[in-house]
Design an enzyme around this catalytic site. Structure first.
Site, PDB file in Angstrom:
ATOM      1  N   ASN A  38     -55.853 -14.504 -23.253  1.00  0.00           N
ATOM      2  CA  ASN A  38     -57.180 -13.403 -23.402  1.00  0.00           C
ATOM      3  C   ASN A  38     -58.969 -14.571 -23.130  1.00  0.00           C
ATOM      4  O   ASN A  38     -59.314 -14.583 -22.565  1.00  0.00           O
ATOM      5  CB  ASN A  38     -57.305 -12.964 -23.814  1.00  0.00           C
ATOM      6  CG  ASN A  38     -56.273 -11.446 -24.309  1.00  0.00           C
ATOM      7  OD1 ASN A  38     -55.743 -11.741 -22.403  1.00  0.00           O
ATOM      8  ND2 ASN A  38     -56.665 -10.485 -24.909  1.00  0.00           N
TER       9      ASN A  38
ATOM     10  N   SER B 164     -58.302  -9.874 -33.885  1.00  0.00           N
ATOM     11  CA  SER B 164     -57.901  -9.690 -33.147  1.00  0.00           C
ATOM     12  C   SER B 164     -58.380  -9.495 -32.104  1.00  0.00           C
ATOM     13  O   SER B 164     -59.596  -9.200 -31.926  1.00  0.00           O
ATOM     14  CB  SER B 164     -56.979  -8.005 -33.454  1.00  0.00           C
ATOM     15  OG  SER B 164     -57.497  -7.200 -34.792  1.00  0.00           O
ATOM     16  N   CYS B 165     -57.681  -8.846 -30.794  1.00  0.00           N
ATOM     17  CA  CYS B 165     -58.748  -9.065 -29.076  1.00  0.00           C
ATOM     18  C   CYS B 165     -58.863  -7.303 -29.444  1.00  0.00           C
ATOM     19  O   CYS B 165     -58.523  -6.416 -29.809  1.00  0.00           O
ATOM     20  CB  CYS B 165     -57.259  -9.159 -28.574  1.00  0.00           C
ATOM     21  SG  CYS B 165     -56.453 -10.790 -27.693  1.00  0.00           S
ATOM     22  N   PRO B 166     -60.386  -7.116 -28.696  1.00  0.00           N
ATOM     23  CA  PRO B 166     -60.837  -8.374 -27.399  1.00  0.00           C
ATOM     24  C   PRO B 166     -61.959  -8.936 -28.162  1.00  0.00           C
ATOM     25  O   PRO B 166     -63.058  -9.684 -27.513  1.00  0.00           O
ATOM     26  CB  PRO B 166     -61.019  -6.909 -26.836  1.00  0.00           C
ATOM     27  CG  PRO B 166     -61.716  -6.269 -27.268  1.00  0.00           C
ATOM     28  CD  PRO B 166     -60.809  -5.806 -28.281  1.00  0.00           C
TER      29      PRO B 166
END
Length: 68
Positions: A41, A10-12
Site C-alpha cells: 500500500n 495497521s493499514c491505512p
C-alpha cells in the site's frame, strides 16, 4: 531524509503517515513497515505520487525508500 517508523501499525495508518511525511519533505523519505500489505500500500501510494520507489526486505521488515 525523514524516516517514518510504521512498524506495528495497521493499514491505512502507514499510508497516512507516509502522506504526511512527504508533505513535509518532498524530496523523499524512508518508511519502515513490518507486513506485506502495508509495504504494498505504501509503495503504491508513493508511485502514484510520482516518486521512484525501492524496497529492501530485512528479516521481518521492509524498508521503502522514495526519491523524486
Amino acid at each position: 531524509m525523514i524516516k517514518v517508523d510504521a512498524r506495528g501499525v495497521s493499514c491505512p495508518q502507514p499510508v497516512l503517515m507516509t502522506k504526511k511525511a512527504l508533505e513535509e519533505n518532498k524530496d523523499g523519505i524512508v518508511v519502515l513497515v513490518d507486513n506485506t500489505t502495508a509495504c504494498n500500500n505504501v509503495q503504491r501510494f508513493m508511485k502514484n505520487a510520482g516518486y521512484n520507489v525501492s524496497v529492501k526486505e530485512d528479516e521481518e521488515e521492509f524498508i521503502i525508500e522514495a526519491k523524486k
